[in-house]
Write a protein that holds these residues in place. Structure first.
Motif, PDB file in Angstrom:
ATOM      1  N   ILE A  22       0.554   1.250  -3.819  1.00  0.00           N
ATOM      2  CA  ILE A  22       1.207   1.113  -2.445  1.00  0.00           C
ATOM      3  C   ILE A  22       2.749   0.600  -2.634  1.00  0.00           C
ATOM      4  O   ILE A  22       2.732  -0.539  -3.208  1.00  0.00           O
ATOM      5  N   MET A  23       3.715   1.346  -2.295  1.00  0.00           N
ATOM      6  CA  MET A  23       4.931   0.730  -2.273  1.00  0.00           C
ATOM      7  C   MET A  23       5.806   0.808  -1.031  1.00  0.00           C
ATOM      8  O   MET A  23       5.751   1.778  -0.353  1.00  0.00           O
ATOM      9  N   GLY A  24       6.469  -0.305  -0.664  1.00  0.00           N
ATOM     10  CA  GLY A  24       7.173  -0.252   0.526  1.00  0.00           C
ATOM     11  C   GLY A  24       6.406  -0.545   1.624  1.00  0.00           C
ATOM     12  O   GLY A  24       5.316  -1.530   1.398  1.00  0.00           O
ATOM     13  N   ASP A  25       6.406  -0.107   2.853  1.00  0.00           N
ATOM     14  CA  ASP A  25       5.824  -0.666   3.910  1.00  0.00           C
ATOM     15  C   ASP A  25       4.439  -0.566   3.878  1.00  0.00           C
ATOM     16  O   ASP A  25       3.675   0.554   3.270  1.00  0.00           O
ATOM     17  N   TRP A  26       3.572  -1.199   4.675  1.00  0.00           N
ATOM     18  CA  TRP A  26       2.019  -1.011   4.671  1.00  0.00           C
ATOM     19  C   TRP A  26       1.667   0.423   5.166  1.00  0.00           C
ATOM     20  O   TRP A  26       2.205   0.568   6.366  1.00  0.00           O
ATOM     21  N   PRO A  27       0.827   1.258   4.540  1.00  0.00           N
ATOM     22  CA  PRO A  27       0.607   2.532   5.059  1.00  0.00           C
ATOM     23  C   PRO A  27      -0.494   2.554   6.425  1.00  0.00           C
ATOM     24  O   PRO A  27      -0.677   3.717   6.888  1.00  0.00           O
ATOM     25  N   GLY A  28      -1.178   1.610   6.557  1.00  0.00           N
ATOM     26  CA  GLY A  28      -2.083   1.593   7.565  1.00  0.00           C
ATOM     27  C   GLY A  28      -3.654   1.857   7.028  1.00  0.00           C
ATOM     28  O   GLY A  28      -3.368   2.340   6.015  1.00  0.00           O
ATOM     29  N   GLY A  29      -4.594   1.809   7.798  1.00  0.00           N
ATOM     30  CA  GLY A  29      -6.150   2.201   7.428  1.00  0.00           C
ATOM     31  C   GLY A  29      -6.527   1.156   6.543  1.00  0.00           C
ATOM     32  O   GLY A  29      -5.805   0.376   6.234  1.00  0.00           O
ATOM     33  N   HIS A  30      -7.832   1.180   6.154  1.00  0.00           N
ATOM     34  CA  HIS A  30      -8.537   0.433   5.511  1.00  0.00           C
ATOM     35  C   HIS A  30      -8.106   0.578   3.853  1.00  0.00           C
ATOM     36  O   HIS A  30      -8.497   1.899   3.627  1.00  0.00           O
ATOM     37  N   VAL A  31      -7.947  -0.511   3.229  1.00  0.00           N
ATOM     38  CA  VAL A  31      -7.471  -0.260   1.799  1.00  0.00           C
ATOM     39  C   VAL A  31      -8.398  -1.507   1.257  1.00  0.00           C
ATOM     40  O   VAL A  31      -8.182  -2.570   1.629  1.00  0.00           O
ATOM     41  N   ASP A  32      -9.142  -1.358  -0.152  1.00  0.00           N
ATOM     42  CA  ASP A  32      -9.472  -2.417  -0.598  1.00  0.00           C
ATOM     43  C   ASP A  32      -8.434  -2.944  -1.750  1.00  0.00           C
ATOM     44  O   ASP A  32      -8.411  -2.231  -2.583  1.00  0.00           O
TER      45      ASP A  32
END
Length: 289
Positions: free
Chosen positions: A36-46
């Protein structure tokens, strides 16, 4: 790139230097991590690892609280004093070689966490009714095995396994093998930590030392006492009260306390620690009703 709604193991990079981005991107993808780069994309991520530099520190404000219980935070910044929650606080001029070693140390920790939780989820306890017991160990592998076994007899067993392993590793490395916090920092940042552990286990000075673990279940709580054969160590520093301004922050004890146990108390010179897990939150009057 991770999209909203996906549940993946991931690393979040907030970096300005393209050379660092490219190198970490290659390492992470080789390890099967989504980047992931930049802003948080949303959704659940471990979320396993976060690496941020000075220019991207504000990205942490976007991180949902439910992501990454044992996430490793690596900060590259000129001023480290305000980042006491970082696992690694590195100067913004850190070399790519050192940053790579730190990434591998963080990734190794996440492998241990996910492996322990997976083992606990897959195994059925043969000691679920254990009332008391005494155990001994010497090595990191024995620490992992005992942490898994005893966790199966506890509530919140996946997190207890993680926290208990941290306490047992501390007893081996800082207690019996007398590896100081500053030396461990050096070893982690140059990739030599595990080899140093293995070498010291064979040295005559340390070869006969053991860690003794006592397990006791009462009506309202479980007590696990860990005693090593070392002279003691600076547990106040490892609890974060004397946090170094840069490098490895040694948050394993805090992790055990915050995620696994209701209390973690070191005694004497630091070679004895008692971890308490409350199993019945009722007061005596409530239990009698």
């Amino acid at each position: 790139m991770t999209r909203p709604g996906m549940s993946k193991h991931a690393i979040w990079l907030g970096l300005s230097d393209q050379t660092r981005i490219d190198a970490l991107n290659r390492l992470a993808q080789a390890d099967g991590l989504h980047v992931i780069m930049g802003d948080w994309p949303g959704g659940h991520v471990d979320l396993d690892i976060i690496i941020l530099d000075d220019a991207h520190l504000s990205l942490r404000d976007q991180l949902p609280s439910e992501n990454g219980e044992a996430c490793q935070l690596i900060i590259l910044a000129a001023d480290h004093k305000s980042w006491t929650d970082a696992d690694f606080a590195l100067p913004d001029t850190v070399s790519l070689e050192t940053l790579t070693s730190v990434y591998r140390a963080a990734r190794d920790f996440q492998h241990q966490v996910s492996g322990l939780r997976r083992e606990v989820a897959q195994r059925k306890s043969a000691i679920g009714t254990i009332q008391s017991g005494k155990f001994s160990l010497r090595t990191l592998e024995e620490a992992r095995n005992l942490a898994t076994m005893l966790a199966l007899a506890c509530p919140r067993s996946d997190m207890v396994a993680v926290g208990l392993q941290e306490l047992l590793i501390n007893a081996v490395e800082h207690g019996n093998l007398e590896i100081t916090g500053s030396y461990k920092q050096e070893l982690l940042m140059n990739g030599g930590w595990r080899r140093e552990i293995e070498d010291r286990l064979e040295m005559p000075l340390y070869a006969d030392r053991e860690v003794i673990v006592s397990f006791s279940r009462g009506h309202r709580m479980i007590s696990i006492t860990i005693q090593d054969d070392g002279p003691g160590f600076d547990h106040e520093a490892l609890l974060g009260r004397d946090m170094p301004t840069a490098g490895y922050r040694g948050r394993g004890i805090a992790l055990a306390r915050d995620l696994a146990f209701d209390s973690v108390t070191y005694m004497g010179t630091g070679n004895i620690v008692e971890a308490i897990l409350v199993t019945d939150t009722k007061t005596p009057d409530q239990a009698a009703q």
